[in-house]
Enzyme design. Sequence first.
Site, PDB file in Angstrom:
ATOM      1  CB  SER A 211      17.279   5.372   4.889  1.00 21.43           C
ATOM      2  OG  SER A 211      16.921   6.562   4.250  1.00 21.43           O
ATOM      3  CG  ASN A 212      13.266   6.010   1.363  1.00 25.14           C
ATOM      4  OD1 ASN A 212      13.735   6.846   0.607  1.00 25.14           O
ATOM      5  ND2 ASN A 212      12.470   6.343   2.383  1.00 25.14           N
ATOM      6  NE  ARG A 213      17.379   0.594  -4.029  1.00 23.18           N
ATOM      7  CZ  ARG A 213      18.681   0.300  -4.144  1.00 23.18           C
ATOM      8  NH1 ARG A 213      19.543   1.253  -4.455  1.00 23.18           N
ATOM      9  NH2 ARG A 213      19.102  -0.924  -3.953  1.00 23.18           N
ATOM     10  CB  SER A 214      13.863   9.174  -1.497  1.00 20.16           C
ATOM     11  OG  SER A 214      13.680  10.519  -1.868  1.00 20.16           O
ATOM     12  CB  ALA A 278      10.767   8.664   0.196  1.00 20.09           C
TER      13      ALA A 278
END
Length: 399
Positions: A211-214, A278
């Site tokens: 995943s990502n930091r969004s 994101a």
Amino acid sequence: MTASLKDKHILVAVCGSIAAFKACELVRALRKEGADVTVAMTRSATQFVGPATFAAFTTHPVLLEQFPADPSAGVPHVDVAEMFDAIVVAPATADMLGKAAHAIANDLISTLLNIVECPVLFVPAMNFRMWRNPATRDAVTRLRGWGRRVLDPDKGTLATLHEGMGRFPEIPAIMAEVRELLDRPQLLRGKRVLVTAGPTREPIDPVRFISNRSSGKMGYALAAAARDFGAEVTLISGPVQLEPVPGCALVSIETAEDLAAALEREIKGQDLLLMAAAVADFQAAAPAREKIRRTSRPPTLKLKPVPDLLKTLRKKFKGTVVAFSLQAGGDLETARDKLRDKGAEFIVVNFYDEPGAGFEGDTNHVWLLSSSGQEVEFPQDTKAAIARRILEFVAPHMD
Ligand SMILES: Cc1cc2nc3c(=O)[nH]c(=O)nc-3n(C[C@H](O)[C@H](O)[C@H](O)COP(=O)(O)O)c2cc1C
């Protein structure tokens, strides 16, 4: 910057509260700032203040009856509903809050409240037990959820000499709210807006994901701003730690594939797509069916690209598309390329390596680039303020 009240058409709807006399002061304050004020009164309100007082203060006839003795042609309350830039229900009784929250339209004011599309501010005043009554609480929550502004009454000594929350708020506080209300032009009234927000999660196995930091904060701020500008908003959200945006339909997704399916379902009939999510660029080529066990030799994770959702969607979506791009080092060139490549009308660029901007925080600093070559910078501000500025820029360019 706050809105000027000069030449704004404001309806002050006075209800049957002991605080009705304080509406006279409010009307005077609005008029002093140049607003053109009309007053409507419920039948109960006329028990507290005579209509002649308001007629004198406003120089307009006071609206009293839904069914006047001498009916004029047409449907007057529908015409009246379209005349105003804002409606201030002051004082708002528990009765009127309840009616407005439940589509009850059995007098002129409650009927108008069921019809109007302009911003509405409720200024409650009532006995403290009435204010904390669960039915009143529920009405207030519902109204706020639909983007109606409901002030909290002040705390203090009430007309009955009880201490509690229920006093009509001070005039300067109400005036500040009215200015704020008019600062929200209904730029997107009648428009349908689809917003995507937050990260996607791409599974590696049943318990792990990429995943990502969004945080979803920018997308949620855009949804709230679009709602406040009068749009009907659907928010497609990845997994985030945020409360749903009141008044916006929420579709929860997890993977990029879910997002593609949700977009496919929801895009029909939309006027504007704000693609703030994101979305993963890569996903596991073959997610394991079972939890990958710890072994002495770490497994190799093979990735494959996620299909470009926006490019696919663009081919069939005729509305306005705002893409988002996260770059580093103030790089706008990559975003210019992305704007062309995606066929979007606009792209919002922010930078992950800049303090107070990009992912996670409550502030952002962005550039907005358009396909027609405009490039504007919105300096660092709250994500709520940046969201408003983006929509203020985009709205006039929509069909
Ligand atoms: C003396 C008196 C004072 C009242 N004050 C309030 C009040 O401050 N707030 C309120 O919600 N209701 C108050 N009420 C009750 C409302 O007047 C009553 O619910 C009425 O039906 C409201 O009608 P309307 O919402 O059409 O104006 C009061 C009633 C009386 C008799």
